[in-house]
Design a protein around this motif. Structure first.
Motif, PDB file in Angstrom:
ATOM      1  N   VAL A 116      -8.048  11.947  -2.401  1.00  0.00           N
ATOM      2  CA  VAL A 116      -8.258  12.541  -1.065  1.00  0.00           C
ATOM      3  C   VAL A 116      -7.915  14.500  -1.745  1.00  0.00           C
ATOM      4  O   VAL A 116      -8.679  15.487  -1.245  1.00  0.00           O
ATOM      5  N   HIS A 117      -6.532  14.986  -1.656  1.00  0.00           N
ATOM      6  CA  HIS A 117      -6.730  16.155  -1.717  1.00  0.00           C
ATOM      7  C   HIS A 117      -6.595  16.596  -3.362  1.00  0.00           C
ATOM      8  O   HIS A 117      -6.314  18.105  -3.333  1.00  0.00           O
ATOM      9  N   GLY A 118      -5.967  15.907  -3.892  1.00  0.00           N
ATOM     10  CA  GLY A 118      -5.860  16.128  -5.441  1.00  0.00           C
ATOM     11  C   GLY A 118      -7.141  15.726  -6.198  1.00  0.00           C
ATOM     12  O   GLY A 118      -7.257  16.435  -8.036  1.00  0.00           O
ATOM     13  N   GLY A 119      -8.384  15.215  -5.680  1.00  0.00           N
ATOM     14  CA  GLY A 119      -9.362  14.960  -6.557  1.00  0.00           C
ATOM     15  C   GLY A 119      -9.420  13.624  -7.454  1.00  0.00           C
ATOM     16  O   GLY A 119     -10.143  14.233  -8.471  1.00  0.00           O
ATOM     17  N   ALA A 154      -9.595  10.983  -9.680  1.00  0.00           N
ATOM     18  CA  ALA A 154     -10.742   9.760  -9.364  1.00  0.00           C
ATOM     19  C   ALA A 154      -9.633   8.499  -9.274  1.00  0.00           C
ATOM     20  O   ALA A 154      -8.493   8.005 -10.415  1.00  0.00           O
ATOM     21  N   GLY A 155      -9.707   7.774  -8.177  1.00  0.00           N
ATOM     22  CA  GLY A 155      -9.430   6.856  -8.591  1.00  0.00           C
ATOM     23  C   GLY A 155      -9.668   5.890  -6.785  1.00  0.00           C
ATOM     24  O   GLY A 155     -10.180   6.293  -6.007  1.00  0.00           O
ATOM     25  N   ASP A 156      -9.781   4.156  -7.206  1.00  0.00           N
ATOM     26  CA  ASP A 156      -9.450   3.443  -6.555  1.00  0.00           C
ATOM     27  C   ASP A 156      -8.750   3.000  -5.672  1.00  0.00           C
ATOM     28  O   ASP A 156      -8.036   2.517  -5.754  1.00  0.00           O
ATOM     29  N   PRO A 213       0.683  -0.811   0.210  1.00  0.00           N
ATOM     30  CA  PRO A 213       0.122   0.130  -0.415  1.00  0.00           C
ATOM     31  C   PRO A 213       0.652   1.554   0.134  1.00  0.00           C
ATOM     32  O   PRO A 213       2.439   1.835   0.666  1.00  0.00           O
ATOM     33  N   ASP A 214      -0.254   2.343  -0.651  1.00  0.00           N
ATOM     34  CA  ASP A 214       0.797   3.723  -0.440  1.00  0.00           C
ATOM     35  C   ASP A 214       0.280   4.546   0.029  1.00  0.00           C
ATOM     36  O   ASP A 214      -0.860   5.498  -1.257  1.00  0.00           O
ATOM     37  N   ALA A 215      -0.199   4.862   0.873  1.00  0.00           N
ATOM     38  CA  ALA A 215      -1.644   5.714   1.540  1.00  0.00           C
ATOM     39  C   ALA A 215      -1.250   7.303   0.883  1.00  0.00           C
ATOM     40  O   ALA A 215      -2.177   7.926   1.010  1.00  0.00           O
ATOM     41  N   TRP A 216       0.148   7.443   1.184  1.00  0.00           N
ATOM     42  CA  TRP A 216       0.215   8.645   1.231  1.00  0.00           C
ATOM     43  C   TRP A 216       0.101   9.009  -0.438  1.00  0.00           C
ATOM     44  O   TRP A 216      -0.854  10.327  -0.515  1.00  0.00           O
ATOM     45  N   ALA A 217       0.254   8.599  -1.195  1.00  0.00           N
ATOM     46  CA  ALA A 217       0.072   8.982  -2.923  1.00  0.00           C
ATOM     47  C   ALA A 217      -1.413   8.647  -2.727  1.00  0.00           C
ATOM     48  O   ALA A 217      -1.786   9.408  -3.376  1.00  0.00           O
ATOM     49  N   TYR A 218      -2.266   7.849  -2.347  1.00  0.00           N
ATOM     50  CA  TYR A 218      -3.359   8.259  -2.525  1.00  0.00           C
ATOM     51  C   TYR A 218      -4.052   9.178  -1.563  1.00  0.00           C
ATOM     52  O   TYR A 218      -5.154   9.674  -2.280  1.00  0.00           O
ATOM     53  N   PHE A 219      -4.030  10.042  -0.639  1.00  0.00           N
ATOM     54  CA  PHE A 219      -4.254  10.957   0.271  1.00  0.00           C
ATOM     55  C   PHE A 219      -4.061  11.803  -1.087  1.00  0.00           C
ATOM     56  O   PHE A 219      -4.510  13.094  -0.832  1.00  0.00           O
ATOM     57  N   GLU A 220      -2.852  12.329  -1.469  1.00  0.00           N
ATOM     58  CA  GLU A 220      -2.224  13.157  -2.261  1.00  0.00           C
ATOM     59  C   GLU A 220      -2.892  13.452  -3.945  1.00  0.00           C
ATOM     60  O   GLU A 220      -3.734  14.682  -4.034  1.00  0.00           O
ATOM     61  N   ASP A 221      -3.170  12.210  -4.221  1.00  0.00           N
ATOM     62  CA  ASP A 221      -3.574  11.966  -5.703  1.00  0.00           C
ATOM     63  C   ASP A 221      -5.421  12.272  -5.808  1.00  0.00           C
ATOM     64  O   ASP A 221      -5.861  12.700  -5.944  1.00  0.00           O
TER      65      ASP A 221
END
Length: 317
Positions: free
Chosen positions: A305-308, A310-312, A295-303
């Motif tokens: 949660v904060h970046g808007g 679309a991503g699963d 898992p890469d949670a920080w990439a998920y939050f960057e892309d």
């Protein structure tokens, strides 16, 4: 197993190495202690919760004695030393004990925190002037002052090593923490270890040492699982309540990366003074989480949660 088979067994990469994990009662601290032990190290584990005493965190189900036993069961040597790292005399006594028993320290993991109970309600969602001052100052004591005391009193032992490694554990990478972490006190507490690693990297360089700040992602610590009312076995049940929990990781993920870093003879060139994450360490050393994912949670939050974008969340595992 025959004697010949034993002769050809590979030596664990940290055999003979002496480590201290400060703040090893539970979570990432406990997991790092166990993985360093699995790699063969002798690991001193410290914390405030023992079988006889409970800290302000208020959890009785995890103790440093249990952590030490898990280290030994994994193949290392675990030594529990009850220590409040805000008490200078206790930390000096810890340093004196390691000096007397081992004469040096090779790995120092500074994973002190224990401030989660201060965050809900009184901190997140409040301006700094709305935050109870006593709570804010306690956050800085637990997240900054304890780290400084520990580094100041243990580094003289660490620089006796032929390859000193100092690991500062925090929440968020330097890149991610360019964002305000919702509250001034928490922001200070979680950025300070990053600057500590940067500065200590400068000071340790002449000793061939490495200082690095590391962070887990969305950590499934014992406290976080309890917060969501799940266990490690059914943790995905919490995703309905918090979709981002789908990128959560076990404490073993960061721990495996840190153990690999500790065994890396080229770590100074790769990591000294840097801030990194469990996901980046996993990619660098080829390790995976307990369930085989990466898992890469920080990439998920960057892309997302904060970046808007679309991503699963599953795309980030």
């Amino acid at each position: 197993m025959s004697n010949e088979d034993r002769t050809h067994q590979p030596t664990a990469p940290l055999t003979g190495r002496i480590a201290l994990v400060a703040g090893a009662t539970r979570g990432a601290g406990r997991a790092q202690a166990v993985e360093l032990g699995r790699a063969g190290a002798t690991v001193y584990v410290t914390g405030r919760t023992t079988r006889a005493r409970t800290s302000e965190v208020g959890r009785t189900s995890e103790t440093i004695e249990e952590t030490a036993e898990l280290v030994t069961a994994a193949g290392g040597t675990g030594i529990a030393v009850p220590t409040d790292h805000l008490d200078e005399d206790q930390v000096r006594a810890l340093a004196d004990r390691i000096d007397t028993e081992r004469g040096r320290l090779d790995v120092l993991v500074n994973d002190l925190w224990g401030g989660e109970h201060l965050l809900t309600g009184s901190v997140f969602g409040r301006k700094s002037w709305e935050t109870p001052l006593a709570d804010g100052l306690r956050i800085l004591e637990l997240g900054v002052r304890s780290h400084v005391i520990t580094a100041a009193l243990l580094l003289p032992l660490l620089i006796r090593s032929d390859a000193p490694l100092h690991v500062e554990v925090t929440d968020g990478t330097a890149h991610y923490n360019r964002r305000y972490r919702e509250n001034m006190y928490y922001d200070l507490a979680k950025n300070a270890p990053i600057r500590l690693a940067f500065g200590l990297g400068q000071e340790l360089a002449e000793y061939g040492g490495t200082a690095v700040a590391v962070t887990p992602g969305f950590l499934r610590s014992e406290q976080m699982l309890a917060h969501f009312g799940v266990t490690e076995e059914n943790w995905r049940d919490a995703i309905a309540r918090e979709p981002a929990f789908a990128v959560a990781e076990s404490p073993q993920y960061l721990a495996r990366g840190v153990a690999a870093l500790a065994a890396d003879p080229d770590r100074a060139a790769r990591w000294n003074g840097r801030s990194t994450s469990s996901a980046e360490l996993a990619k660098a050393y080829g390790v995976r989480d307990a369930d085989g994912s990466r898992p890469d949670a920080w990439a998920y939050f960057e892309d997302v949660v904060h970046g808007g974008k679309a991503g699963d969340p599953e795309d980030y595992r």
